[in-house]
Scaffold this active site. Sequence first.
Site, PDB file in Angstrom:
ATOM      1  N   ASP A  84       0.854  -1.188   0.000  1.00 22.55           N
ATOM      2  CA  ASP A  84       0.000   0.000   0.000  1.00 22.55           C
ATOM      3  C   ASP A  84       0.890   1.238   0.000  1.00 22.55           C
ATOM      4  O   ASP A  84       1.860   1.307   0.753  1.00 22.55           O
ATOM      5  CB  ASP A  84      -0.901   0.028   1.240  1.00 22.55           C
ATOM      6  CG  ASP A  84      -2.008  -1.008   1.184  1.00 22.55           C
ATOM      7  OD1 ASP A  84      -2.104  -1.743   0.178  1.00 22.55           O
ATOM      8  OD2 ASP A  84      -2.790  -1.087   2.154  1.00 22.55           O
ATOM      9  N   HIS A 114      -6.332   2.494  -4.049  1.00 23.65           N
ATOM     10  CA  HIS A 114      -6.310   2.552  -2.586  1.00 23.65           C
ATOM     11  C   HIS A 114      -7.016   3.818  -2.086  1.00 23.65           C
ATOM     12  O   HIS A 114      -6.840   4.222  -0.946  1.00 23.65           O
ATOM     13  CB  HIS A 114      -4.870   2.486  -2.085  1.00 23.65           C
ATOM     14  CG  HIS A 114      -4.719   2.149  -0.633  1.00 23.65           C
ATOM     15  ND1 HIS A 114      -5.485   1.192   0.004  1.00 23.65           N
ATOM     16  CD2 HIS A 114      -3.879   2.655   0.312  1.00 23.65           C
ATOM     17  CE1 HIS A 114      -5.118   1.122   1.278  1.00 23.65           C
ATOM     18  NE2 HIS A 114      -4.159   2.004   1.501  1.00 23.65           N
ATOM     19  N   HIS A 151       3.773  -2.079   3.252  1.00 27.26           N
ATOM     20  CA  HIS A 151       3.663  -0.685   2.811  1.00 27.26           C
ATOM     21  C   HIS A 151       4.951  -0.338   2.076  1.00 27.26           C
ATOM     22  O   HIS A 151       6.028  -0.769   2.486  1.00 27.26           O
ATOM     23  CB  HIS A 151       3.424   0.242   4.005  1.00 27.26           C
ATOM     24  CG  HIS A 151       2.129  -0.031   4.689  1.00 27.26           C
ATOM     25  ND1 HIS A 151       1.986  -1.041   5.617  1.00 27.26           N
ATOM     26  CD2 HIS A 151       0.902   0.532   4.534  1.00 27.26           C
ATOM     27  CE1 HIS A 151       0.724  -1.080   6.022  1.00 27.26           C
ATOM     28  NE2 HIS A 151       0.051  -0.135   5.387  1.00 27.26           N
TER      29      HIS A 151
END
Length: 197
Positions: free
Chosen positions: A3, A54, A149
């Site tokens: 992400d 996202h 991430h």
Amino acid sequence: SFDATWGAEYTPRLLDTLAQHQVKATFFLTNIWLEKYPELAKQIAAAGHEIGLHSRSHPHFSALSEAEMIEELQTNSRLVEEITGYKAELFRPPFGDYNDTVIRTVERLGYRAIQWDVDSLDWMENMTAEEILQRVQKGIKPGSIVLFHNNGRYTADVLGQLLDYLKKEGYQAVPVGELIYKDDYYVDHAGVQRRGR
């Protein structure tokens, strides 16, 4: 899967490590990130990685109206395509926050909502590289989707070791879109896709 909402300091190393291991991953990008790092977004796409949505502004989706959800998704999709040329099909809700309305809205727009079953916790300040690696190794199983991430402090340090471990254990790392069923499936009570209806 990675992400991307804040920062990009470690992203070039992630891309280098993925290339060295000949692995394609999925990057879920927000407009917040895309607007700051368009060149890196182009590099992700050019390297052949899958790109997912996202959101525009990284809100809690279950707190939004349907109209707000639609605006978040459509503006995110437009910017992803404008910058990278990639037409995203997957969406990961920020914070993993969803409810039935979120899922229905996402699907009505033609996207697939994606979660994870192994959370690396790589965003936590007090997690060491070794703790992140052990956590992921302990949780992984066939079909797992791992949440990382792009700018976790130790994510780039852990990635090469993890990919070596997965290969040794007989796993193949693939983008999320290659892992999920796209038709003739149902989702069980635990949120897992199963074949058949």
